[in-house]
Design a protein around this motif. Structure first.
Motif, PDB file in Angstrom:
ATOM      1  N   ALA A  44       3.184   8.861  10.660  1.00  0.00           N
ATOM      2  CA  ALA A  44       4.583   8.462  10.450  1.00  0.00           C
ATOM      3  C   ALA A  44       4.670   7.147   9.677  1.00  0.00           C
ATOM      4  O   ALA A  44       5.484   7.012   8.752  1.00  0.00           O
ATOM      5  CB  ALA A  44       5.300   8.340  11.793  1.00  0.00           C
ATOM      6  N   TRP A  45       3.823   6.176  10.033  1.00  0.00           N
ATOM      7  CA  TRP A  45       3.832   4.892   9.344  1.00  0.00           C
ATOM      8  C   TRP A  45       3.446   5.057   7.874  1.00  0.00           C
ATOM      9  O   TRP A  45       4.087   4.496   6.982  1.00  0.00           O
ATOM     10  CB  TRP A  45       2.884   3.910  10.035  1.00  0.00           C
ATOM     11  N   TRP A  47       3.600   7.754   6.012  1.00  0.00           N
ATOM     12  CA  TRP A  47       4.637   8.531   5.333  1.00  0.00           C
ATOM     13  C   TRP A  47       5.830   7.634   5.007  1.00  0.00           C
ATOM     14  O   TRP A  47       6.369   7.686   3.902  1.00  0.00           O
ATOM     15  CB  TRP A  47       5.060   9.701   6.215  1.00  0.00           C
ATOM     16  N   LEU A  48       6.229   6.786   5.944  1.00  0.00           N
ATOM     17  CA  LEU A  48       7.339   5.862   5.714  1.00  0.00           C
ATOM     18  C   LEU A  48       6.988   4.861   4.614  1.00  0.00           C
ATOM     19  O   LEU A  48       7.787   4.616   3.703  1.00  0.00           O
ATOM     20  CB  LEU A  48       7.703   5.126   7.000  1.00  0.00           C
ATOM     21  N   SER A  51       7.067   6.529   1.275  1.00  0.00           N
ATOM     22  CA  SER A  51       8.424   6.807   0.805  1.00  0.00           C
ATOM     23  C   SER A  51       9.122   5.543   0.302  1.00  0.00           C
ATOM     24  O   SER A  51       9.834   5.581  -0.693  1.00  0.00           O
ATOM     25  CB  SER A  51       9.251   7.468   1.914  1.00  0.00           C
ATOM     26  N   TRP A  72      17.199   6.063  -0.804  1.00  0.00           N
ATOM     27  CA  TRP A  72      15.977   6.494  -0.125  1.00  0.00           C
ATOM     28  C   TRP A  72      16.109   7.936   0.358  1.00  0.00           C
ATOM     29  O   TRP A  72      15.192   8.736   0.215  1.00  0.00           O
ATOM     30  CB  TRP A  72      15.683   5.539   1.033  1.00  0.00           C
TER      31      TRP A  72
END
Length: 128
Positions: A44-45, A47-48, A51, A72
């Motif tokens: 998750a980190w 991927w964030l 992005s 975003w």
């Protein structure tokens, strides 16, 4: 699912077992799934982070071409985001390296890639 005896947890934990493997309740349940939880957090980190940096680069390119920047949320639906995400070799290396390192100290109950929850950190070649 394997029994507590097979996983060496709770009353079946040995003297070299990690402290949380010998615990009961939420601490044992958390430790028994710690590898999966940490790997999900790393995913998750990353991927964030991908992005956020991706939308900045994407908007910079758009501004150079005198096009309007995108939000975003809009960037998450762009082909550029998915291309960068799926072609990111650094993420693959991070995943493999972190799995190898973290699996020494963290466990995933019932996973063939993880040693038993109550196995000592120094134990190798132990099937879970």
């Amino acid at each position: 699912m394997e029994s507590d005896r097979d996983q060496k947890v709770g009353e079946h934990a040995g003297p070299e077992s990690p402290r949380w493997a010998a615990a009961t309740g939420w601490r044992q349940r958390m430790y028994a799934r710690s590898l999966g939880l940490v790997m999900a957090a790393v995913f998750a980190w990353s991927w964030l982070a991908q992005s956020i940096t991706g939308v900045a680069a994407y908007n910079e390119e758009h501004l150079r071409q005198l096009q309007a920047p995108v939000s975003w949320w809009a960037y998450l639906g762009c082909a550029d985001f998915w291309d960068r995400t799926l072609q990111n070799r650094q993420s693959e290396l991070l995943a493999v390296a972190s799995m190898a390192i973290l699996s020494v100290y963290l466990r995933q109950r019932g996973s063939p890639e993880s040693k038993p929850v109550g196995a000592a950190h120094t134990a190798t070649g132990v099937e879970g």
